[in-house]
Motif scaffolding. Sequence first.
Motif, short mmCIF file in Angstrom:
data_model
loop_
_atom_site.label_atom_id
_atom_site.label_comp_id
_atom_site.label_asym_id
_atom_site.label_seq_id
_atom_site.Cartn_x
_atom_site.Cartn_y
_atom_site.Cartn_z
N GLU A 56 0.82 -1.21 0.00
CA GLU A 56 0.00 0.00 0.00
C GLU A 56 0.86 1.27 0.00
OE1 GLU A 56 -3.13 2.31 3.01
OE2 GLU A 56 -2.01 0.53 3.66
N GLU A 57 1.98 1.23 0.69
CA GLU A 57 2.84 2.41 0.80
C GLU A 57 3.38 2.86 -0.55
OE1 GLU A 57 2.91 0.01 4.57
OE2 GLU A 57 3.21 -0.42 2.43
N TYR A 58 3.37 1.97 -1.53
CA TYR A 58 3.93 2.29 -2.85
C TYR A 58 2.86 2.53 -3.92
CZ TYR A 58 8.51 0.80 -1.08
OH TYR A 58 9.68 0.69 -0.37
N TRP A 59 1.61 2.46 -3.55
CA TRP A 59 0.55 2.64 -4.54
C TRP A 59 0.71 3.95 -5.31
CZ3 TRP A 59 -4.53 1.08 -1.52
CH2 TRP A 59 -4.62 -0.32 -1.47
N ARG A 60 0.86 5.05 -4.57
CA ARG A 60 0.91 6.35 -5.22
C ARG A 60 2.13 6.46 -6.15
NH1 ARG A 60 -1.90 10.90 -4.09
NH2 ARG A 60 -2.56 10.06 -2.08
N HIS A 61 3.26 5.94 -5.68
CA HIS A 61 4.47 5.99 -6.50
C HIS A 61 4.28 5.24 -7.82
CE1 HIS A 61 8.41 4.32 -7.82
NE2 HIS A 61 8.80 5.56 -7.61
N ARG A 62 3.67 4.05 -7.75
CA ARG A 62 3.49 3.26 -8.98
C ARG A 62 2.50 3.94 -9.93
NH1 ARG A 62 7.22 1.36 -6.00
NH2 ARG A 62 7.45 -0.89 -5.69
N ILE A 63 1.46 4.55 -9.39
CA ILE A 63 0.50 5.29 -10.21
C ILE A 63 1.18 6.49 -10.86
CG2 ILE A 63 -1.62 6.68 -10.14
CD1 ILE A 63 -2.51 4.77 -7.79
N GLN A 64 2.00 7.20 -10.10
CA GLN A 64 2.74 8.33 -10.65
C GLN A 64 3.71 7.87 -11.74
OE1 GLN A 64 4.53 9.92 -7.09
NE2 GLN A 64 2.79 11.30 -6.67
N MET A 65 4.31 6.70 -11.57
CA MET A 65 5.21 6.17 -12.58
C MET A 65 4.46 5.90 -13.89
SD MET A 65 8.42 5.85 -11.62
CE MET A 65 9.04 4.60 -12.74
N ALA A 66 3.27 5.33 -13.79
CA ALA A 66 2.47 5.08 -14.99
C ALA A 66 2.10 6.39 -15.68
CB ALA A 66 1.21 4.29 -14.63
N LYS A 67 1.73 7.39 -14.89
CA LYS A 67 1.39 8.69 -15.46
C LYS A 67 2.58 9.31 -16.18
CE LYS A 67 -0.84 13.07 -14.26
NZ LYS A 67 -1.51 13.85 -13.18
N ALA A 68 3.76 9.16 -15.60
CA ALA A 68 4.97 9.74 -16.20
C ALA A 68 5.42 8.96 -17.44
CB ALA A 68 6.10 9.78 -15.17
N MET A 69 4.83 7.80 -17.69
CA MET A 69 5.11 7.08 -18.94
C MET A 69 4.18 7.54 -20.04
SD MET A 69 5.35 2.93 -19.59
CE MET A 69 3.75 2.75 -20.41
N GLY A 70 3.15 8.31 -19.67
CA GLY A 70 2.21 8.83 -20.65
C GLY A 70 0.80 8.31 -20.48
#
Length: 604
Positions: A56-70
Motif C-alpha cells: 500500500e505504501e507504494y501505490w501512489r508511487h506506482r500510479i505516478q510512474m504510470a502517469k509519467a510514462m504517458g
Amino acid sequence: MKYPYTKIILLLLMVFLSTAAQSQKHVFSLGKTDFLLDGKPFQMISGEMHPARIPEEYWRHRIQMAKAMGCNTIAAYVFWNYQETAPGVFDFSTGNHNIAKFIRICKEEGMWVLLRPGPYVCAEWDFGGLPSYLLKIPDIKIRCMDPHYMDAVKKYVARLSKEVTSLQCTNGGPILMVQVENEYGSYANDKTYLETLRKMWIDNGINVPFYTADGATAYMLEAGNIDGAAIGLDSGSGDEDFKQASKRNPNVPSFSSETYPGWLTHWGEKWARPDTAGLLKEVRYLMDNKKSVNFYVVHGGTNFGFTAGANAFSATQYQPDLTSYDYDAPINEQGQATPKYYALRNLISKYISYKIPDVPKAIPAISVPDVMLKPFTSLWQQLPKPIASPQPKPMEAYDQNQGFILYRTKLIGHKSGTLTITEPHDYALVFVDGKFVDTIYRDGGKWSIKLPKTESKEPVLDILVEGMGHINFAQYMIDRKGITDRVTLNGMTLMSWDTYLLPVDEKFISSLKLQTVSDPKNGMFFKGTFELNETGDTYIDMSKYAKGVVWVNGHNLGRYWNRGPQQRLYCPASWLKKGTNEIVVLDLHLLEPATVKGEITLTE
C-alpha cells in the motif's frame, strides 16, 4: 485586530472550487467507433497494475510512474479471494486490501480507472481470483450458472459494489468502465451467465459502461462478448484484429484491452524477455489509429505469500508461476523505470496533447551482508492434533487454502514396492519410518516411486505435500491441493490415515518456539537476525537454499526454489525497520543452515 476578510473569502473560494473539481461528475459512453467522455472522443492510454501485488505504501508511487510514462488511465484487477478471506468475511480496509483507497489515489493523481472485478480474473493469481472455499463443494462448477457458485458471486458483487459505486465517474469518481468476467470466450459459452453478471452489477448501482476482454478471434468474441458491451481485444495489434471486433458488433468501440509489454514466467523456465521492437510497432499502430490501449502490465509487482497461480493445458501438466511478477514490465518489480519504460514514454509523448510529468525518483534499494541462519525447529515438531479419515482428503476439505499438509498411515500387508499417489497436488515428500525416500512432483504425471524394504513390522508412511498455487486458467481449474484421490502400494489402496494441517500462515509462524532438533530431516525451519541503520527495498538471495518459503519480520515474501530462474525474493522497505530484523526460512530439503543476504536487484 483586523481580519484579512478578502484573503479568507478567496481561500474559501479556492477550497470550494477544488472540492467541486474533485467531485465533478462525468459521462463516459460508447459511441459507434469511439469512447466518449462528456460527449467528446477520448483515447484511453491505460497502464495495468494490481493493488494486491503492491505494498500500500507504494501505490501512489506506482500510479505516478504510470502517469509519467504517458498513461491517463489505470486498469486494476480486484482479486475476489484476496478480499473475501473466508466465507462471508470481507476485508476492504487493511493494507493493500483497501480497493477504494487505491481508486481514490488514482483520482488524486489525475488518472481514470478501468475496473476489472472478475469474479474470475486469471492474472497468474491463485485460482484466477476465485475463493478456494468453493472447492470444498464436491461437485462445484465454476464460471457458469451453478447455484452454489452464483450464490457466492452474488454476495461478492454486492459487497464490492458498496466500495466502488460512489467512485464511478457518474458520481465524481475516476471509474470509466467495468469489465464483465475475463476472457470468457477462451473458457466457455454461457451467455446467460455473462448477462446475469452484468445485471448483478447494474442492480448493485454500477451505471458506467461495461466491456469484455477476449482474444481477437471470431469464436472467442462470439462466446465472450455480450451485446452493448465494449469489445476489449487481448491483444488488438492490427487491422485484422479490429475487423474481428467490428464483425462481432459494429455498433460499439473496441480497444486493445491487453497489450503485452512483457510476459509471465513459470518455475523451471528462463526469464521471459519479449522483444521491445515488436511492442513499439504494436503501440505505434494503436496510436496512429487513435485506438485506446491497456498495457498488461505496466507494473507487475509480487505474488507475496501463497498468491501465485499456475497453468495447465493437459491433465498431467502443471506449471506454477514464480513469486516475482516482474513480468519484464516497463516498471520493474521494485518500481523502477526500465529501458522499455523510456522507449514507450518517448513514443507516447509524440501522440498526446497533455504534458507528461517528470519520472518520479526511484525508491532507495539497499544490500544486506551475509546473515547466518541457525536451526530453529522443524515441521515435525510443530504437528497439530491429527484428523482421522479413511482415505486422504485435500486441504480445502479442511478449510485450508494452501501451505502444507501431512498424511500418515501404517503399512499393513505390502511394506515395500511401487507407491503411487493419485494425484499429488503439487509437490510431495515421502518418508518411511521418518526417513526421507523421494519426492513426487505433479508435473508430467510420474506419480510413482519405489519404497525400500524395511525390517519394521508396521512401517509408518508419511507424505508431506506442498500446495504451489491453484490453476488459474483454462479447463483444469478445479484444482484441489494435497492428495486429491488415493494412495496405492503395489495396487493396494492404503486406508486409515491421520492428517495434519500445516497452513504455515502468519499465525502459525508467529507461534513457533525454539526447539532443539536432534535428528534433522526434511522440513527444517532456520532463523536469523540482521541489523539495519536505514531501510530500503532489497531482494533476499536464497541461492544457497533448496526449496521453501521466507518470512521477514512476519511477512511472507513467497516461495523460492533452486529450480530457478528466480533466486531472489523482493522485500519492500516498508516491511523492514531500523535496528533488529528477523528472517525465518522453511526449507524442504536443506538439513544444515546456510547464509542469506540482501541484493539490490532481482537478477544479477
